[in-house]
Scaffold this active site. Structure first.
Site, PDB file in Angstrom:
ATOM      1  N   GLU A 177       0.838  -1.196   0.000  1.00  0.00           N
ATOM      2  CA  GLU A 177       0.000   0.000   0.000  1.00  0.00           C
ATOM      3  C   GLU A 177       0.875   1.250   0.000  1.00  0.00           C
ATOM      4  O   GLU A 177       1.993   1.244   0.522  1.00  0.00           O
ATOM      5  CB  GLU A 177      -0.920   0.033   1.234  1.00  0.00           C
ATOM      6  CG  GLU A 177      -1.932  -1.098   1.303  1.00  0.00           C
ATOM      7  CD  GLU A 177      -3.059  -0.960   0.293  1.00  0.00           C
ATOM      8  OE1 GLU A 177      -3.172   0.108  -0.347  1.00  0.00           O
ATOM      9  OE2 GLU A 177      -3.824  -1.926   0.132  1.00  0.00           O
ATOM     10  N   CYS A 178       0.336   2.335  -0.572  1.00  0.00           N
ATOM     11  CA  CYS A 178       1.103   3.578  -0.664  1.00  0.00           C
ATOM     12  C   CYS A 178       0.918   4.482   0.541  1.00  0.00           C
ATOM     13  O   CYS A 178       1.607   5.478   0.675  1.00  0.00           O
ATOM     14  CB  CYS A 178       0.695   4.345  -1.923  1.00  0.00           C
ATOM     15  SG  CYS A 178      -1.012   4.938  -1.879  1.00  0.00           S
ATOM     16  N   GLY A 179      -0.019   4.154   1.405  1.00  0.00           N
ATOM     17  CA  GLY A 179      -0.242   4.983   2.582  1.00  0.00           C
ATOM     18  C   GLY A 179      -1.616   5.604   2.634  1.00  0.00           C
ATOM     19  O   GLY A 179      -2.100   5.973   3.701  1.00  0.00           O
TER      20      GLY A 179
END
Length: 301
Positions: free
Chosen positions: A261-263
């Protein structure tokens, strides 16, 4: 949902019956999800098809937006919203985060989607203060995703998303996350509430990749040309690779980094918490300086 009522004289004067409505002048209760109610709602929604879930969303949430990187599931949702058979106008606007590092094919797809769905209002958010890749690299350096990937995620994705939610006053968002995408998405629900209180709705959470593909094909939805080259989940060009049939759908994202996930859909990143700690420290120092200044003024007088 649980209800908490704040009583006041206007409550008694404006709603003698003991009830308040949307047109009433009486103050309304705060409405929020409790864990039992969230569990109950998800159990009911799990029985419905995505189009029925979308209808429920339209009747349940004000200030509802879609967030999309124009992946396959997000495109299916856009098409469902555009063609939904429902008396309520599904005027759902879309938020797209332009990190400035998308594939050219992704940006081409954005234009195709605009042409296919002319009624769709698209809000594009970029890293703050940056219009081009050159702007970003001048401010933060080249290949920031290699030297400090958490900071890159925050600057390119998390902060723009937070800014979009704040400026558009977003209360709930439709996302394209699904359980079969792998990684941390394996146990997502249709309705979730994040740490900031934002309601995230995943209408296709229970669909497989093949089900999404079948919908896309049946309805002739425009897609990313990279899908024909072995990509399934497409993000930034520097952190996306094709995958094999035996791999998870998102296995090509941040390959070899143990990251999925990118955040945006994670709890706050360490970099975001670091920024908050910095701001809190700055506020403490400012308060101390003001306090010292007042004490000096008092002594001088």
């Amino acid at each position: 949902m649980a209800f908490r009522q704040r009583s006041s004289s206007s409550d008694r004067d404006g709603a003698e019956s003991g009830y308040a409505s949307g047109s009433s002048t009486a103050s309304l209760p705060d409405v929020y999800f409790t864990r039992p109610h969230l569990k109950f709602v998800n159990a009911q929604l799990n029985r419905l098809e995505p189009q029925e879930v979308l209808k429920w969303c339209l009747t349940s949430f004000p200030q509802l937006y879609q967030t999309s990187a124009f992946g396959l599931t997000g495109l299916a949702i856009m098409d469902m919203v555009a063609n939904i058979d429902f008396p309520i106008n599904p005027d759902i606007e879309c938020i797209f985060l332009d990190t400035l590092y998308h594939f050219p094919q992704t940006m081409d797809l954005v234009e195709k989607v605009k042409q296919r769905y002319p009624q769709l209002k698209l809000h594009i958010y970029k890293p703050q203060g940056c219009e081009t890749t050159a702007d970003f690299e001048t401010k933060f350096g080249e290949k920031l995703w290699e030297t400090d990937d958490e900071r890159y995620d925050f600057l390119a994705k998390v902060e723009p998303a937070q800014r979009a939610y704040r400026e558009l006053d977003v209360k709930a968002v439709l996302t394209g996350r699904r359980k079969t995408q792998g990684g941390k998405r394996g146990d997502i629900d249709i309705v979730e509430v994040d740490d900031a209180g934002l309601i995230k709705l995943n209408p296709l959470a229970n669909w497989s990749f093949k089900q999404v593909q079948a919908y896309i094909k049946e309805h002739d939805v425009p897609t990313n040309d990279l899908l024909d080259q072995g990509y399934r989940s497409v993000g930034d060009w520097h952190s996306t690779q094709p995958v094999t049939d035996s791999e998870d759908e998102r296995a090509g994202r941040w390959k070899g980094k143990g990251k999925t996930e990118c955040g945006i859909h994670n709890k706050r990143s360490r970099y975001a918490m670091f920024l908050q700690e910095q701001e809190e420290q700055r506020q403490r120092e400012l308060s101390e300086a003001i306090s010292k200044g007042l004490n000096i003024s008092a002594v001088g007088s």
